[in-house]
Enzyme design. Sequence first.
Site, PDB file in Angstrom:
ATOM      1  N   GLU A  49       2.495  91.530  37.312  1.00 40.61           N
ATOM      2  CA  GLU A  49       1.131  91.074  37.584  1.00 40.61           C
ATOM      3  C   GLU A  49       0.981  89.577  37.322  1.00 40.61           C
ATOM      4  OE1 GLU A  49      -1.366  93.854  35.404  1.00 40.61           O
ATOM      5  OE2 GLU A  49      -0.932  95.391  36.901  1.00 40.61           O
ATOM      6  N   ASN A  50      -0.192  89.053  37.690  1.00 39.14           N
ATOM      7  CA  ASN A  50      -0.455  87.629  37.540  1.00 39.14           C
ATOM      8  C   ASN A  50      -1.924  87.419  37.189  1.00 39.14           C
ATOM      9  OD1 ASN A  50      -1.049  84.714  38.671  1.00 39.14           O
ATOM     10  ND2 ASN A  50       1.170  84.902  38.530  1.00 39.14           N
ATOM     11  N   ALA A  51      -2.204  86.390  36.400  1.00 38.53           N
ATOM     12  CA  ALA A  51      -3.589  86.068  36.029  1.00 38.53           C
ATOM     13  C   ALA A  51      -4.425  85.812  37.281  1.00 38.53           C
ATOM     14  CB  ALA A  51      -3.607  84.862  35.103  1.00 38.53           C
TER      15      ALA A  51
ATOM     16  N   TYR B  13      -4.961  87.607  40.133  1.00 32.64           N
ATOM     17  CA  TYR B  13      -4.617  89.013  40.360  1.00 32.64           C
ATOM     18  C   TYR B  13      -3.920  89.301  41.695  1.00 32.64           C
ATOM     19  CZ  TYR B  13      -7.967  89.799  36.509  1.00 32.64           C
ATOM     20  OH  TYR B  13      -8.639  89.774  35.324  1.00 32.64           O
TER      21      TYR B  13
ATOM     22  N   CYS C 273       4.022  94.772  43.584  1.00 33.44           N
ATOM     23  CA  CYS C 273       4.283  96.155  43.202  1.00 33.44           C
ATOM     24  C   CYS C 273       5.770  96.379  42.909  1.00 33.44           C
ATOM     25  CB  CYS C 273       3.889  97.101  44.328  1.00 33.44           C
ATOM     26  SG  CYS C 273       2.118  97.172  44.646  1.00 33.44           S
TER      27      CYS C 273
ATOM     28  N   GLU D 271       7.678  98.781  44.002  1.00 35.53           N
ATOM     29  CA  GLU D 271       8.436  99.174  45.193  1.00 35.53           C
ATOM     30  C   GLU D 271       8.927  97.949  45.956  1.00 35.53           C
ATOM     31  OE1 GLU D 271       5.488 100.184  44.184  1.00 35.53           O
ATOM     32  OE2 GLU D 271       5.006 102.225  44.849  1.00 35.53           O
TER      33      GLU D 271
ATOM     34  N   CYS E 162       1.267 102.136  47.490  1.00 39.64           N
ATOM     35  CA  CYS E 162       0.127 101.535  48.199  1.00 39.64           C
ATOM     36  C   CYS E 162       0.489 101.317  49.673  1.00 39.64           C
ATOM     37  CB  CYS E 162      -0.283 100.221  47.531  1.00 39.64           C
ATOM     38  SG  CYS E 162       0.782  98.817  47.929  1.00 39.64           S
TER      39      CYS E 162
HETATM   40  N1  THU Z   1       1.300  99.289  41.724  1.00 35.39           N
HETATM   41  C1  THU Z   1       2.633  99.425  41.962  1.00 35.39           C
HETATM   42  O1  THU Z   1       3.454  98.700  41.405  1.00 35.39           O
HETATM   43  N2  THU Z   1       3.021 100.383  42.831  1.00 35.39           N
HETATM   44  C2  THU Z   1       2.199 101.319  43.364  1.00 35.39           C
HETATM   45  O2  THU Z   1       2.681 102.200  44.033  1.00 35.39           O
HETATM   46  C3  THU Z   1       0.754 101.251  43.126  1.00 35.39           C
HETATM   47  C4  THU Z   1       0.275 100.051  42.406  1.00 35.39           C
HETATM   48  C5  THU Z   1       0.878  98.337  40.694  1.00 35.39           C
HETATM   49  C6  THU Z   1       0.178  97.107  41.130  1.00 35.39           C
HETATM   50  C7  THU Z   1      -0.570  96.741  39.874  1.00 35.39           C
HETATM   51  O3  THU Z   1       0.296  96.029  39.010  1.00 35.39           O
HETATM   52  C8  THU Z   1      -0.880  98.065  39.212  1.00 35.39           C
HETATM   53  O4  THU Z   1       0.010  98.995  39.789  1.00 35.39           O
HETATM   54  C9  THU Z   1      -2.309  98.530  39.411  1.00 35.39           C
HETATM   55  O5  THU Z   1      -2.667  98.475  40.739  1.00 35.39           O
END
Ligand code: THU
Length: 146
Positions: free
Chosen positions: A61-63, A65, A70, A72, A103
């Site tokens: 993640e990042n400040a 957002y 993700c 994947e 997602c």
């Molecule tokens: N996220 C993933 O890494 N993969 C997914 O399949 C769904 C969402 C992450 C993105 C973010 O860091 C956190 O989950 C909440 O959305």
Amino acid sequence: MKMDQSHTIGAAKDLEPELMLELINQAQSAYRHAYVPYSHYPVGAAVLFSSGKIYSGCNVENASYGLTICAERNAIFNAVTQGERQLMGIAIAVPTEEYPSPCGACRQVVREFAVDCPVILINGSGKTRVTNLKKLLPDSFGPEFL
Ligand code: THU
């Protein structure tokens, strides 16, 4: 290991049980490195490519957002960076009771490297649910269209 295959349909080629287990283990290991100070939702992913190698990734993640990546996509981009092109299967693990679900953006990135493939979802109890890309992204658009 409990495997619920009831969601499996379509042309995704089944993975050998040992490869499946290795994908699951690596996806579970990967979420331990997740950088999630904002969502507190760690995700780990492991991808098997046609070379037989497995690559993993976690969410970062990042400040600011919207710059979050993700798990994947990090796993897939890691593999592509090593010269891989053909995705054979993906495992996604979370520590929560609810199964993960990739997602929309990640589904499309999986589609770039596989027309169909098994998608293994792992919850915090280590239970697995097996589905596939065609089910998660029906009537998809991909590189062959261009
Ligand atoms: N996220 C993933 O890494 N993969 C997914 O399949 C769904 C969402 C992450 C993105 C973010 O860091 C956190 O989950 C909440 O959305």
